[in-house]
Design a protein around this motif. Sequence first.
Motif, PDB file in Angstrom:
ATOM      1  N   ALA A 347       0.819  -1.216   0.000  1.00 14.13           N
ATOM      2  CA  ALA A 347       0.000   0.000   0.000  1.00 14.13           C
ATOM      3  C   ALA A 347       0.855   1.270   0.000  1.00 14.13           C
ATOM      4  O   ALA A 347       0.459   2.292  -0.579  1.00 14.13           O
ATOM      5  CB  ALA A 347      -0.931   0.000   1.208  1.00 14.13           C
ATOM      6  N   THR A 348       2.037   1.227   0.630  1.00 19.11           N
ATOM      7  CA  THR A 348       2.842   2.440   0.792  1.00 19.11           C
ATOM      8  C   THR A 348       4.102   2.457  -0.070  1.00 19.11           C
ATOM      9  O   THR A 348       4.699   3.515  -0.271  1.00 19.11           O
ATOM     10  CB  THR A 348       3.260   2.609   2.262  1.00 19.11           C
ATOM     11  OG1 THR A 348       3.987   1.432   2.677  1.00 19.11           O
ATOM     12  CG2 THR A 348       2.040   2.766   3.164  1.00 19.11           C
ATOM     13  N   ARG A 349       4.544   1.307  -0.531  1.00 19.44           N
ATOM     14  CA  ARG A 349       5.692   1.178  -1.423  1.00 19.44           C
ATOM     15  C   ARG A 349       6.929   1.949  -0.948  1.00 19.44           C
ATOM     16  O   ARG A 349       7.376   2.905  -1.599  1.00 19.44           O
ATOM     17  CB  ARG A 349       5.318   1.599  -2.841  1.00 19.44           C
ATOM     18  CG  ARG A 349       4.203   0.739  -3.421  1.00 19.44           C
ATOM     19  CD  ARG A 349       4.115   0.837  -4.926  1.00 19.44           C
ATOM     20  NE  ARG A 349       3.330  -0.266  -5.465  1.00 19.44           N
ATOM     21  CZ  ARG A 349       3.398  -0.707  -6.711  1.00 19.44           C
ATOM     22  NH1 ARG A 349       4.217  -0.125  -7.581  1.00 19.44           N
ATOM     23  NH2 ARG A 349       2.665  -1.716  -7.122  1.00 19.44           N
ATOM     24  N   PRO A 350       7.517   1.547   0.169  1.00 19.83           N
ATOM     25  CA  PRO A 350       8.716   2.244   0.659  1.00 19.83           C
ATOM     26  C   PRO A 350       9.911   2.016  -0.265  1.00 19.83           C
ATOM     27  O   PRO A 350       9.986   1.028  -0.987  1.00 19.83           O
ATOM     28  CB  PRO A 350       8.950   1.594   2.027  1.00 19.83           C
ATOM     29  CG  PRO A 350       8.362   0.226   1.890  1.00 19.83           C
ATOM     30  CD  PRO A 350       7.144   0.416   1.019  1.00 19.83           C
ATOM     31  N   ASP A 351      10.853   2.954  -0.202  1.00 17.42           N
ATOM     32  CA  ASP A 351      12.047   2.868  -1.037  1.00 17.42           C
ATOM     33  C   ASP A 351      13.075   1.895  -0.462  1.00 17.42           C
ATOM     34  O   ASP A 351      13.825   1.262  -1.212  1.00 17.42           O
ATOM     35  CB  ASP A 351      12.687   4.259  -1.166  1.00 17.42           C
ATOM     36  CG  ASP A 351      11.710   5.276  -1.706  1.00 17.42           C
ATOM     37  OD1 ASP A 351      11.386   5.200  -2.905  1.00 17.42           O
ATOM     38  OD2 ASP A 351      11.251   6.133  -0.923  1.00 17.42           O
ATOM     39  N   VAL A 352      13.127   1.811   0.862  1.00 17.17           N
ATOM     40  CA  VAL A 352      14.107   0.971   1.553  1.00 17.17           C
ATOM     41  C   VAL A 352      13.370   0.123   2.585  1.00 17.17           C
ATOM     42  O   VAL A 352      12.520   0.640   3.323  1.00 17.17           O
ATOM     43  CB  VAL A 352      15.182   1.823   2.257  1.00 17.17           C
ATOM     44  CG1 VAL A 352      16.155   0.930   3.036  1.00 17.17           C
ATOM     45  CG2 VAL A 352      15.937   2.684   1.255  1.00 17.17           C
ATOM     46  N   ILE A 353      13.687  -1.169   2.630  1.00 17.76           N
ATOM     47  CA  ILE A 353      13.094  -2.065   3.633  1.00 17.76           C
ATOM     48  C   ILE A 353      14.240  -2.643   4.464  1.00 17.76           C
ATOM     49  O   ILE A 353      15.103  -3.353   3.949  1.00 17.76           O
ATOM     50  CB  ILE A 353      12.275  -3.185   2.975  1.00 17.76           C
ATOM     51  CG1 ILE A 353      11.150  -2.586   2.123  1.00 17.76           C
ATOM     52  CG2 ILE A 353      11.692  -4.115   4.042  1.00 17.76           C
ATOM     53  CD1 ILE A 353      10.386  -3.610   1.288  1.00 17.76           C
ATOM     54  N   LEU A 354      14.242  -2.295   5.737  1.00 18.07           N
ATOM     55  CA  LEU A 354      15.268  -2.752   6.664  1.00 18.07           C
ATOM     56  C   LEU A 354      14.808  -4.072   7.276  1.00 18.07           C
ATOM     57  O   LEU A 354      13.819  -4.125   7.999  1.00 18.07           O
ATOM     58  CB  LEU A 354      15.468  -1.699   7.764  1.00 18.07           C
ATOM     59  CG  LEU A 354      16.434  -2.033   8.898  1.00 18.07           C
ATOM     60  CD1 LEU A 354      17.858  -2.173   8.359  1.00 18.07           C
ATOM     61  CD2 LEU A 354      16.367  -0.959   9.982  1.00 18.07           C
TER      62      LEU A 354
END
Length: 391
Positions: A347-354
């Motif tokens: 839903a939010t499509r983050p640029d970086v996933i930690l």
Amino acid sequence: MSPLCESFLLPEQTNGMEPFYPLHVRVCDACHLVQLEEYVSGVEIFGGEYAYFSSYSDSWVAHAKRYAERRIEMMRLGPGSLVVEVASNDGYLLQHFVAAGVPVLGIEPAQNVAVAAVERGVPTEVAFFGTETARRLVDMGYRPDLMVANNVLAHVPDINDFVAGFAIMLAPGGQATFEFPHLMRLVDEVQYDTIYHEHYSYLSLTVVRRIMSAHGLEVVDVEELPTHGGSLRVTVGHSGVHPIQPAVIELAELEEADGYLTPAPYERFGDSVASSKRALLRYLIDARDQGLQVAAYGAPGKGNTLLNYCGIRGDLVAYAVDRNPYKHGRVTPGTHIPIFPPEHLEATRPDVILILPWNLRTEISAQLAYTAEWGARLIVPVPTTQEVVRR
């Protein structure tokens, strides 16, 4: 200073006082046990609502299934046998013995987790394990051929009473296996986020052999495993019953040769931890300065330790997602980062996933394959910040 790493808060609780305790690990110069002071009792941590459910990790359940199949074959376990697991959690392991027709009993202190095990068809005794529980169960007729203790030996404040319980309960010719993160791997690979209040001890083979010996038990075999960043599985029996395999002597000699009976590795470790922290903060600050959105995958105990030690809050990581429904709608302890279901990533499509449970990076990167559609970078923080290569 850090809160209990599984003490997730509801949003309305975030304005209240939250207890923090020192994370100060000490090394005994007599027996070489690496240990954390008992600031909080095991009853307080594990005796109520506990947030960790083993079955939410597919790779861990598969690991348990392989273990069960191998032990059934090796020990010729069947309807006349008995397998007891201490800290049996939600039945993730014993369910495989049940499916094979082998009688089992789980022993689990957390009531809410034990309920999940019973619903899986795994009979479970709600209790803390030690000499008192062992004697009570022996009086009830329980003398297991196989006892299992996965990732619990480090969690008990009174490790001597815990091990003594195995000596009391294990059948004379039986075997017990213990799995625990290996101290050498923790130090060598800067796995500092596995240091938290739920882990009272950090274990080498040398120290475990000493503890077992003090209670009439003997480590007869050892295997090095990739789980939890690098673990040992030791097989234990009553002293003098089973032959000791060469692997035990070889690994004990390696620990001594690498200095783990001296202060040197631990002194180096402190500097490495601080360096790892700085690298992660540099990465996250640069990402935010570039206008990138960062989210965390997973809210495990190790992740909460890392977030608190590094001082990472919502200004650097917008939110976390986790497969465990218990955590949804809550916030991380200490840092108060909101937790959502995994679908929130789409839903939010983050640029970086930690990826906070970095020990599951292979499993998680496969689960997150779809995030390549929008070019998300997958990052792990330990031993130092690095991008996960997608396959």
